[in-house]
Design an enzyme around this catalytic site. Structure first.
Site, PDB file in Angstrom:
ATOM      1  CG  ASP A   5      -2.016   0.992   1.172  1.00 43.03           C
ATOM      2  OD1 ASP A   5      -2.306   1.492   0.067  1.00 43.03           O
ATOM      3  OD2 ASP A   5      -2.617   1.290   2.223  1.00 43.03           O
ATOM      4  N   GLY A  21       0.255   5.418  -4.578  1.00 42.08           N
ATOM      5  CA  GLY A  21      -0.315   6.695  -4.963  1.00 42.08           C
ATOM      6  C   GLY A  21       0.193   7.838  -4.098  1.00 42.08           C
ATOM      7  NE  ARG A  22      -1.521   6.507   1.231  1.00 39.48           N
ATOM      8  CZ  ARG A  22      -1.767   5.668   2.227  1.00 39.48           C
ATOM      9  NH1 ARG A  22      -1.652   6.096   3.474  1.00 39.48           N
ATOM     10  NH2 ARG A  22      -2.109   4.419   1.990  1.00 39.48           N
ATOM     11  CD1 TRP A  23       7.514   6.649  -2.330  1.00 33.89           C
ATOM     12  CD2 TRP A  23       7.169   6.980  -4.526  1.00 33.89           C
ATOM     13  NE1 TRP A  23       8.746   6.727  -2.934  1.00 33.89           N
ATOM     14  CE2 TRP A  23       8.573   6.925  -4.280  1.00 33.89           C
ATOM     15  CE3 TRP A  23       6.721   7.185  -5.818  1.00 33.89           C
ATOM     16  CZ2 TRP A  23       9.505   7.059  -5.306  1.00 33.89           C
ATOM     17  CZ3 TRP A  23       7.648   7.331  -6.841  1.00 33.89           C
ATOM     18  CH2 TRP A  23       9.019   7.268  -6.573  1.00 33.89           C
ATOM     19  CG  HIS A  33       0.677   1.985  -9.759  1.00 33.29           C
ATOM     20  ND1 HIS A  33       0.329   1.560  -8.494  1.00 33.29           N
ATOM     21  CD2 HIS A  33      -0.396   2.666 -10.240  1.00 33.29           C
ATOM     22  CE1 HIS A  33      -0.910   1.968  -8.233  1.00 33.29           C
ATOM     23  NE2 HIS A  33      -1.363   2.627  -9.279  1.00 33.29           N
ATOM     24  CB  SER A  70     -12.356  -7.997  -5.347  1.00 35.70           C
ATOM     25  OG  SER A  70     -12.499  -7.846  -3.944  1.00 35.70           O
ATOM     26  CD  GLU A  71     -12.527  -4.983  -1.787  1.00 35.42           C
ATOM     27  OE1 GLU A  71     -11.352  -5.348  -2.043  1.00 35.42           O
ATOM     28  OE2 GLU A  71     -13.354  -5.710  -1.204  1.00 35.42           O
ATOM     29  CG  LEU A  98       9.657 -17.214  -2.942  1.00 31.48           C
ATOM     30  CD1 LEU A  98       9.423 -17.274  -1.433  1.00 31.48           C
ATOM     31  CD2 LEU A  98      10.140 -15.815  -3.344  1.00 31.48           C
ATOM     32  CG  LEU A 140      -5.989  -8.288   8.139  1.00 36.49           C
ATOM     33  CD1 LEU A 140      -6.594  -9.611   8.587  1.00 36.49           C
ATOM     34  CD2 LEU A 140      -4.515  -8.459   7.811  1.00 36.49           C
ATOM     35  CB  SER A 141      -7.714  -3.923   2.983  1.00 37.95           C
ATOM     36  OG  SER A 141      -7.581  -2.698   3.667  1.00 37.95           O
ATOM     37  CD  GLU A 157       2.841 -13.318  15.853  1.00 38.12           C
ATOM     38  OE1 GLU A 157       2.962 -12.176  16.336  1.00 38.12           O
ATOM     39  OE2 GLU A 157       2.271 -14.258  16.448  1.00 38.12           O
TER      40      GLU A 157
END
Length: 242
Positions: A20, A23-25, A37, A66-67, A131, A195-196, A207
């Protein structure tokens, strides 16, 4: 006791990241959101390298919720174009690192060109074992639980199982993450503390770490920091300390 318990030592087996702050960055620097992005995609590469170096076996990234479909068509286009670019130009690097790429969510909602890129990437890296990198694309935790409930409802209707036989393990087995351990550690950047709708069922015993750093600034040092935080946590899963 949690299902598919992943880690019992100082290194988490499975780390999940809510990325997250792109955009603010960008806005803080007077740049278009697309620049945030792009820088966020560079942070993903550092994150993957760090996960491999620290011995993490599973890394799940909340790449597109999904939002996120509620965002402007321009921003959605920027995000999907960037994802397609990295699948084309960075996949070989992931492959050489022994990274297996997989996708959960609703990739069918994206255009056919991107779906084809994802399918090829999954096929190419299928046998890699260093991984497992899971991209959550058009993913929602509630939707995952709903689709699991529907699968079990069909089995009940067909007479394959009874309602009384449904338990946590059975639900766990029909979630989209059934083949990987539940996350030991969930990290969210940008200072938000929620957690959105990300891995809601799977994160029951995880954790949680919330960082003020914006995602494009998340690098190897920040990854090392969350590993250190995890190492000193006492995971009792409801039991008392011995």
């Amino acid at each position: 006791m949690p299902q598919k318990e992943g880690g019992g030592n100082s290194v988490p087996c499975h780390v999940a990241l809510i990325m997250d702050g792109n955009g603010r960055w960008a806005r803080a620097r007077g740049l278009p959101v697309a620049a945030g992005h792009r820088q966020g995609a560079e942070a993903v590469q550092q994150c993957v390298r760090s996960a491999v170096q620290h011995g993490v076996r599973y890394l799940t990234l909340y790449a597109f919720s999904s939002e996120n479909w509620r965002r402007s068509s321009e921003e959605i286009g920027d995000l999907t174009s960037l994802l397609r670019f990295y699948l084309r130009h960075k996949l070989n690097e992931l492959h050489e690192q022994g990274v297996r790429l997989r996708v959960i969510g609703e990739p069918e909602r994206f255009d056919s060109a991107l779906r084809d890129e994802l399918t090829r990437a999954e096929a190419k890296t299928l046998n890699n074992t260093t991984l497992t990198l899971t991209l959550a694309l058009s993913y929602g935790g509630r939707a995952d639980i709903v689709q699991a409930a529907r699968k079990l409802a069909v089995r009940v209707a067909n007479g394959d199982i009874s309602t009384s036989s449904i338990d946590e393990a059975m639900i766990d087995d029909v979630l989209q993450t059934a083949d990987i351990p539940d996350p030991d550690l969930v990290v969210r950047t940008s200072g938000e503390c929620r957690l959105s709708n990300f891995l809601l069922w799977q994160s029951a015993y995880a954790e949680l770490v919330f960082l003020d750093v914006l995602w494009p600034d998340f690098g190897e040092a920040e990854f090392g920091d969350v590993m250190a935080r995890y190492a000193v946590r006492k995971r009792r899963f409801g039991g008392r300390p011995q």
